[in-house]
Design an enzyme around this catalytic site. Structure first.
Site, short mmCIF file in Angstrom:
data_model
loop_
_atom_site.label_atom_id
_atom_site.label_comp_id
_atom_site.label_asym_id
_atom_site.label_seq_id
_atom_site.Cartn_x
_atom_site.Cartn_y
_atom_site.Cartn_z
N ASP A 39 55.17 104.55 -57.82
CA ASP A 39 56.15 103.87 -58.67
C ASP A 39 56.33 104.63 -59.97
O ASP A 39 57.45 104.74 -60.48
CB ASP A 39 55.70 102.44 -58.97
N GLU A 41 56.05 107.83 -60.52
CA GLU A 41 56.90 109.02 -60.29
C GLU A 41 58.36 108.61 -60.15
O GLU A 41 59.27 109.24 -60.69
CB GLU A 41 56.47 109.74 -59.02
N PHE A 42 58.56 107.52 -59.38
CA PHE A 42 59.92 107.04 -59.19
C PHE A 42 60.54 106.65 -60.54
O PHE A 42 61.67 107.03 -60.85
CB PHE A 42 59.94 105.84 -58.24
N ASP A 43 59.78 105.88 -61.33
CA ASP A 43 60.29 105.41 -62.63
C ASP A 43 60.68 106.58 -63.53
O ASP A 43 61.66 106.50 -64.27
CB ASP A 43 59.25 104.53 -63.34
N SER A 88 68.31 92.82 -61.03
CA SER A 88 67.04 93.50 -61.26
C SER A 88 66.62 93.19 -62.70
O SER A 88 67.11 92.21 -63.29
CB SER A 88 67.25 95.01 -61.04
N GLU A 124 55.96 86.00 -68.82
CA GLU A 124 55.39 85.82 -67.48
C GLU A 124 54.78 87.11 -66.98
O GLU A 124 55.02 88.18 -67.53
CB GLU A 124 56.51 85.43 -66.49
N LYS A 126 54.70 90.05 -64.26
CA LYS A 126 55.64 90.66 -63.31
C LYS A 126 54.89 90.87 -62.00
O LYS A 126 54.06 91.76 -61.88
CB LYS A 126 56.19 91.98 -63.85
N ARG A 147 66.49 90.05 -51.46
CA ARG A 147 67.48 90.32 -52.51
C ARG A 147 68.59 91.24 -52.02
O ARG A 147 69.75 91.08 -52.38
CB ARG A 147 66.76 90.95 -53.71
N LYS A 324 56.48 97.54 -68.46
CA LYS A 324 55.60 98.08 -67.42
C LYS A 324 54.32 98.62 -68.04
O LYS A 324 54.38 99.42 -68.97
CB LYS A 324 56.31 99.22 -66.67
P1 NAD Z 1 61.90 95.72 -60.89
O1 NAD Z 1 60.90 95.50 -59.83
O2 NAD Z 1 61.51 96.60 -61.99
O3 NAD Z 1 62.34 94.33 -61.49
C1 NAD Z 1 63.12 93.35 -60.87
C2 NAD Z 1 62.37 92.45 -59.97
O4 NAD Z 1 61.17 91.99 -60.53
C3 NAD Z 1 63.13 91.19 -59.67
O5 NAD Z 1 64.06 91.39 -58.65
C4 NAD Z 1 62.04 90.21 -59.29
O6 NAD Z 1 61.99 90.07 -57.91
C5 NAD Z 1 60.77 90.87 -59.77
N1 NAD Z 1 59.91 89.98 -60.55
C6 NAD Z 1 58.56 89.93 -60.46
N2 NAD Z 1 58.05 89.03 -61.28
C7 NAD Z 1 59.10 88.46 -61.93
C8 NAD Z 1 59.20 87.44 -62.91
N3 NAD Z 1 58.13 86.82 -63.41
N4 NAD Z 1 60.42 87.13 -63.34
C9 NAD Z 1 61.52 87.75 -62.87
N5 NAD Z 1 61.49 88.72 -61.93
C10 NAD Z 1 60.29 89.07 -61.47
O7 NAD Z 1 63.20 96.28 -60.35
P2 NAD Z 1 63.64 96.65 -58.90
O8 NAD Z 1 65.04 97.03 -59.02
O9 NAD Z 1 63.27 95.58 -57.95
O10 NAD Z 1 62.80 97.89 -58.45
C11 NAD Z 1 62.27 98.81 -59.23
C12 NAD Z 1 60.78 98.80 -58.97
O11 NAD Z 1 60.50 99.24 -57.67
C13 NAD Z 1 60.10 99.72 -59.91
O12 NAD Z 1 58.83 99.21 -60.23
C14 NAD Z 1 59.97 100.98 -59.11
O13 NAD Z 1 58.85 101.72 -59.51
C15 NAD Z 1 59.81 100.45 -57.73
N6 NAD Z 1 60.37 101.40 -56.77
C16 NAD Z 1 59.54 102.34 -56.29
C17 NAD Z 1 60.01 103.28 -55.41
C18 NAD Z 1 59.06 104.30 -54.88
O14 NAD Z 1 59.49 105.18 -54.14
N7 NAD Z 1 57.78 104.23 -55.20
C19 NAD Z 1 61.34 103.27 -55.00
C20 NAD Z 1 62.18 102.29 -55.53
C21 NAD Z 1 61.69 101.35 -56.42
#
Ligand code: NAD
EC number: 6.5.1.2
Length: 341
Positions: A39, A41-43, A88, A124, A126, A147, A324
């Protein structure tokens, strides 16, 4: 590169390559539940993409990864439209960035004048799981969906029905005739370790990490397979709401709990940024003593009227942000060892 000047050929190339890479990694993460990079690296890649776009807004197109909620609908599932869009979250990666975000939100709210109350920060954890949208009609769970791209998700109703924390019928009375409840499905940390121990004992490969294990478990074709996985859920949001009487998100959480929905025990309503910082420090220290894995802290403006006034971008609400925590080296190494057992 300077703001205002056209991007050089090489920057354009870098941008295109980055966008393709982000799309590829998203596909592995969301569609295959099997990320190929960490994550962190992705971020970092995603951040760089945002940076280039900030310098050269002309590069931004409708299908830029920064303009959409990650995740498409797999052909293996029936596509369902959410009644209200799912979003998101705006990510910040340091306390300084969080403070800047908070100050900006405060000035936006100040411009709303007396029409809204002073800001209360609903703070809250995450949860590192999979976002799910539950649709209840007249108190009965009629549909559950991933989603997806935020507008359309995958129908996973049969799989969600195997999760014991999720009520098929809301209890009490006074629930709206139609309501969408959003939350995170996850595998509790302890259950994950036990499940993996059992897999290894049976000569099978352990699951790599709780987040992708939860996502993979929920996106099974056969609900009987899902039923074998120790899935759980906490709710953290609300979509379409027909006739809900609540002024704020925290007030809504009380109602959700009364109706039998699993509300997280960890949230707090705080009236200052200092309070938010203490919350972050506390859970940074106790990150591994919790029921589930977290990858950060979410701060939300609690009041619904303020949420409505601030609204959304094409991808995220303007009234919430996700801080994060820095990535954990040791933890990743431990996981690597586990994967290689
Ligand atoms: P995100 O995970 O950063 O944030 C949005 C999501 O957080 C919401 O959709 C919700 O489901 C969740 N969430 C968890 N607790 C919550 C709370 N208390 N209140 C509200 N929402 C809450 O964004 P994203 O668009 O879902 O994805 C990005 C994330 O996924 C990043 O952490 C990224 O590192 C990871 N990712 C990793 C890769 C990889 O290849 N490793 C690829 C894509 C995404």
């Amino acid at each position: 590169a300077e703001e205002g000047t056209p991007p050089s050929e090489s920057l354009r190339d870098e941008y295109e390559q980055l966008a393709d890479l982000v799309r590829k990694y998203r596909y592995a993460y969301y569609q295959e539940d099997a990320p190929t990079v960490s994550d962190a690296e992705f971020d970092e890649l995603y951040r760089r993409l945002e940076e280039i776009e900030a310098l050269h807004p002309e590069l931004v197109s409708n299908d830029s990864p920064t303009q959409e909620v990650g995740g498409e609908v797999s052909a293996a599932f029936t596509a369902v439209a959410h009644l209200q869009r799912m979003y998101s979250l705006d990510d910040v990666f340091s306390l300084e960035e969080l403070e800047a975000w908070v100050r900006k939100a405060e000035s936006s709210v100040a411009r709303l004048g007396d029409s809204v109350p002073p800001i209360a920060w609903l703070t809250e954890l995450k949860i590192d799981g999979l976002a799910v949208n539950l649709l209840y009609r007249d108190g009965k769970l009629v549909r559950a969906a991933t989603r997806g791209d935020g507008t359309t998700g995958e129908d996973i109703t049969h799989n969600v029905l195997t999760i014991k924390e999720i009520p098929r019928q809301l209890s009490g009375s006074g629930y709206p005739s139609e309501v969408e409840i959003r939350g995170e499905v996850f595998i509790p940390s302890k259950a994950f370790v036990e499940f993996n121990e059992a897999l290894v004992a049976a000569g099978k490969a352990p699951l790599a990490n709780p987040r992708n294990a939860a996502a993979g478990s929920l996106r099974q074709k056969d609900p009987a397979e899902t039923a074998k996985r120790p899935l759980s859920m906490f709710v953290h949001g609300i979509g379409a709401r027909e006739g809900l009487n609540a002024m704020s998100q925290s007030e809504t959480y009380k109602l959700l709990a009364d109706w039998g929905l699993p509300v997280s025990p960890y949230f707090k309503v705080l009236d200052s940024f200092e309070g938010v910082l203490e919350f972050i420090a506390h859970y940074g220290e106790h990150r591994h003593d919790l029921l589930h894995e977290i990858d950060g802290i979410v701060v939300k403006i609690d009041d619904f009227a303020t949420q409505r006034a601030l609204g959304y971008t094409s991808r995220v609400p303007r009234w919430a942000a996700a801080y994060k925590y820095p990535p954990e080296e040791v933890h990743t190494k431990l996981l690597d060892i586990l994967v290689n057992v």
